[in-house]
Design an enzyme around this catalytic site. Sequence first.
Site, PDB file in Angstrom:
ATOM      1  N   LEU A  92       0.836  -1.207   0.000  1.00 14.59           N
ATOM      2  CA  LEU A  92       0.000   0.000   0.000  1.00 14.59           C
ATOM      3  C   LEU A  92       0.867   1.252   0.000  1.00 14.59           C
ATOM      4  O   LEU A  92       0.463   2.320  -0.448  1.00 14.59           O
ATOM      5  CB  LEU A  92      -0.904   0.019   1.234  1.00 14.59           C
ATOM      6  CG  LEU A  92      -2.015  -1.012   1.261  1.00 14.59           C
ATOM      7  CD1 LEU A  92      -2.706  -1.029   2.610  1.00 14.59           C
ATOM      8  CD2 LEU A  92      -3.036  -0.739   0.165  1.00 14.59           C
ATOM      9  N   ILE A 108       5.078   2.897   1.428  1.00 18.60           N
ATOM     10  CA  ILE A 108       6.322   2.668   2.152  1.00 18.60           C
ATOM     11  C   ILE A 108       6.472   3.721   3.221  1.00 18.60           C
ATOM     12  O   ILE A 108       6.373   4.923   2.960  1.00 18.60           O
ATOM     13  CB  ILE A 108       7.521   2.698   1.176  1.00 18.60           C
ATOM     14  CG1 ILE A 108       7.434   1.485   0.245  1.00 18.60           C
ATOM     15  CG2 ILE A 108       8.832   2.664   1.944  1.00 18.60           C
ATOM     16  CD1 ILE A 108       8.564   1.347  -0.716  1.00 18.60           C
ATOM     17  N   GLY A 120       9.541   0.816   6.962  1.00 14.22           N
ATOM     18  CA  GLY A 120       9.251  -0.368   6.172  1.00 14.22           C
ATOM     19  C   GLY A 120       7.954  -0.221   5.417  1.00 14.22           C
ATOM     20  O   GLY A 120       7.377   0.867   5.341  1.00 14.22           O
ATOM     21  N   VAL A 164       4.045  -0.877   4.058  1.00 15.47           N
ATOM     22  CA  VAL A 164       2.683  -1.066   4.540  1.00 15.47           C
ATOM     23  C   VAL A 164       2.002  -1.961   3.526  1.00 15.47           C
ATOM     24  O   VAL A 164       2.028  -1.680   2.319  1.00 15.47           O
ATOM     25  CB  VAL A 164       1.921   0.271   4.654  1.00 15.47           C
ATOM     26  CG1 VAL A 164       0.538   0.033   5.244  1.00 15.47           C
ATOM     27  CG2 VAL A 164       2.699   1.264   5.494  1.00 15.47           C
ATOM     28  N   LYS A 215       1.347  -2.687   8.893  1.00 13.61           N
ATOM     29  CA  LYS A 215       2.510  -1.815   8.829  1.00 13.61           C
ATOM     30  C   LYS A 215       3.694  -2.621   9.346  1.00 13.61           C
ATOM     31  O   LYS A 215       3.652  -3.143  10.464  1.00 13.61           O
ATOM     32  CB  LYS A 215       2.248  -0.624   9.768  1.00 13.61           C
ATOM     33  CG  LYS A 215       2.937   0.647   9.387  1.00 13.61           C
ATOM     34  CD  LYS A 215       2.334   1.768  10.240  1.00 13.61           C
ATOM     35  CE  LYS A 215       2.978   3.106   9.963  1.00 13.61           C
ATOM     36  NZ  LYS A 215       2.351   4.174  10.721  1.00 13.61           N
ATOM     37  N   ASP A 220      -0.084  16.528  13.917  1.00 12.30           N
ATOM     38  CA  ASP A 220       0.227  16.461  12.490  1.00 12.30           C
ATOM     39  C   ASP A 220      -1.050  16.203  11.710  1.00 12.30           C
ATOM     40  O   ASP A 220      -1.091  15.381  10.819  1.00 12.30           O
ATOM     41  CB  ASP A 220       1.263  15.366  12.236  1.00 12.30           C
ATOM     42  CG  ASP A 220       1.913  15.530  10.861  1.00 12.30           C
ATOM     43  OD1 ASP A 220       1.881  16.650  10.318  1.00 12.30           O
ATOM     44  OD2 ASP A 220       2.418  14.534  10.330  1.00 12.30           O
TER      45      ASP A 220
END
Lengths: 696, 367
Positions: A17, A19, A23, A25, A40, A134
């Site tokens: 899906l 990066i 690492g 996803v 994840k 965020d």
Amino acid sequence: MEQPPVQIGQYVLGKNLGIGAFGKVKLATHAITNHKVAVKILNKAKIKQLGMEEKVQREINILHLCTHPHIIRLYEVIDTPTDIFLVNEYVSGGELFDYIVSKGRLSADEARNFFHQIISGVEYCHFQKIVHRDLKPENLLLDSNLNIKIADFGLSNLMRDGDFLRTSCGSPNYAAPEVISGHLYAGPEVDVWSCGVILYALLCGSLPFDDESIPNLFKKIKSGMYSLPSHLSQLARNLIPRMLEVDPMKRITIPEIRLHPWFQHKLPPYLRHPPELMEKQERVVDPAVIDEVLKLPFHKAYQHLINGGMMNGMVPQNQPSHPLITRELVETAASLEDSREDGAPKVLRDLRVAYELILDHKHTRLRVMEVARAIREAASATPPAFSPGGSRGTTPGGYGSGAGSFGGSGYSSNSPNPSVHHGQLNNTRMTGMAEEAARALLHPPGTVRGMSGGGTTHTPPPSSIPSSIGPVGSPHIVQMQSSIPGNIGMIAQHQHGRRNRRWYLGIQSKKDPAHVMTEVYKALLALGCEWLQLSSYRIKCRWRPNVPREGLRRQMAIPMAGGGTPDLAWDSGGGAADMNIDDDGKQYANENLTKCIGTNDAVSVPDLSTKEYCIKIGLTLYKVQQSIYLLDFQKMTGDAFSFMTLCANIITELKTLSAASKQQQALLAQQQAAVAAVQQQAAIAAAGGRQFHPHK
Amino acid sequence: MSQSIGGIGAFAAQAVGQGTMTGPPATGMLGEREVVRNTGKQAIVSFLESQTCYSVLRASGKVVVFDTRIPIQLAFYALVEHDMQAAPLWDPKRCQFVGILTVTDFIDVLRYYRETGSDVLTLASRSIADILADEGILSTVLKKNPPRRYLSSNDDGTGADQHSSFLSVDADANLDRACHLLHGQTMDFLPVMLPSDMRVLATITYTCVLEHLVSNFREQRRLFDDTIYDLGIGTYGEDVVVAYLHQTLHEVLHTLHLHGLSAVPVIDENTKKIKGVYSRSDITFLTKASDAEDAVSNLNLTLDVLMAQQRTDVTTPDALHTCSTRHTLQYVFEYFAQRKFNRLICVDEEERVVGVVSARDLVAYFL
């Protein structure tokens, strides 16, 4: 030749899906329920290499806390020697960002719908003591029904005492002024700002603050420079500026947003509940879902447990479930606090995950139905009894009776016998009133001039009544002023040249960090503090406020600073005998002037005036930017105000040292004498006090 | 100062008349009404008992605390700069809180300088501790006079003296307790403390309590349809203290102090119409002053001069808000939810003052 699908735990991994920093996803399928999840994958070596173990652990802890319809769920954490697998809720609708880009600005109703969900999620985070920090459309995902899911807590922090939310993080376009200015405090109001930017983006299809050059962008944010397009409704034009208020203390709060008429309009019932109730509702054990779990093909997963020799095909296809999976077992699993409970056997945890997956999907379905129903029906929830607009559904006649009284007919003539048949007011009337009430609220007082002199001939429509008791809009209104700018005279003079001063705790230096530390040690020594070096730029330090300096200086063991036996230095007390004598040699009779009353009796307050009383603080030297270092103070134990007294003493001492070495120009921030203490605190986390001093 | 204001008698009669006109047999109606009133009171009291002081606090807020060694003038600037009305006082030598300093206190100290003719320039160098140790100041301008209306409600007359001791409420204590403290000790600011580590989380006021109440109290029944006048909420008639436009600030502040009031309706002496409200914590006269000496001489300004200043920030709780004796409690609460006033001035059709309903009155009704 295709590789066979990789399976981790109960999950069959699928396509990538995306990066992340640590690492990939991956999309995955929960083998038992067939529900899709996003896994994840965090590479442990990479985490360690970046020194992020703590942060990752934090993210995991944060996500585990959250059970909210509009926050991405974390179902399970699978720990392997090389990787950590975070099994998250998968949503297929993409990012809100892309949605806005593809659709341009949204209709007011659609924007409001998103905004309701975002605020509810953020409110829930705050309830869990989390500031996201965020928030931006990229971190707001959409499910297949276009519901918001707040994601990516990678940068969020638990609002904990002492750890200032300092990291310069977030996307500048969405960051609040106090965040980009490097102010050392940031609480829920930071998220309110970001939500304001998102709301702007939803309604306008563009960003309020944007500039090619980052310095210009920062300038715009700090001065709150943006324009409101004319197509916005009056209520939206009221709400956005209150969210994009540069002064965090004046910024609207989440509870206030909740009460704002623009927000109240069409608020779906399930989002009206306070966060604690939301959570509780999400956690109610649902027997129907347990039935479904019992129907799941757990025999596939546990076949090795039943009978090692039994082949897949030999299990009868119509067998409802594995005989080991009993109803009681599933119920126990469903009522676990969360799926990571260590004591729980693996079977229970697996059942729990399956249960949650099914439950979440069911809830989503129900919510979609509920929202649809709510649109048809008038709200039936119980809003606060006195909230403007909100109370109209259940207590009609409030405004009406007000009208009556001003029409000269008295309160009882309009609704002499309030009864149930008034209970339902149609939606348009309700919201109409809310909007109307709000409009009255938005008018400058001159225009909502009170009708106090109106007499009996004036019979206004019920909805405009809020103005009937109101500020008399004469020029004679006198009140306490709320802010300084623009004033002349005594206060302004005092303010002269300092109007833009900022307050924070700490001291900055441009000197070499090793040199700064030497000065810190000197200062601590002079103040009679004992300390322990934890690392090159981190020390903890102990101070007894009631032991006079001189007495301490005489008896104190020289603390270690890079050698010796730290424990000895740390444990050797500065046991001066002459307690309760201040620097002037004045003796105090220590009567207790501070009293604290509890619900039933007085609560005893600690006596902090004994010579044994000590406070501990942490001192850390941070690199703020190229060759600028910040000495940060953290309260470890002890009361906030002795902590601040000590901070003030240390800063004064450092200043003295610096002046003595004729290098005071190197100090960016000079400490103002122990003036006053400002606590900027999250009430929940009750952040420790901070001494402030002006930044020049 | 307090004089009978025309119209009050007629008003009272009218209110009573309506009660009997609309109701069925008077006795049954009264009984029923009494039940509703008591139920309403009980509902609010239960709410206050169910909530802790902690719940009143905002998710994020600030507390200003003064070291008692700093100059009082600087403390005052800090209060204004941080938009705070009151700050707890911390004595670092004794390691404890020793009192509270308010904006009003500073104004009162200026009054003292004016009355005694002392050189106000010496004020700049006096610390908070020094001022609060000054018997002359403590026993005159800072002496606490309880509001007349609540005199009978507490035994020792004046309640807590927040200049020489620090009375606070545990954050875990319930709101009902906090309200009783505020009321019984005739305080305007009640610090909320975490006693475990001597931390003040906030100072709460009647207005804070009401804000919490109106935004969180949930109730389906209609329990507050009586008028504030019928319920006896507020001060009416001869007890209402008013000020006139031609009076000097000094006179008005003195009267406010004598009566233990935080604000006073200002009326035109000819028309008797309401012109505004003057609050003890109003610092307009200070913002006009060029130095401390000027500030003291500004105490001689008259109210009409001070109030002629156009102000733009009219949303603060001390702005003039009016109501009539016929407004119901429900309505006043709803209005409060929108406006967060500190007090309503009750006026008749001719804009003449007939009463004052303070946030304190609204809370005190339920105690």
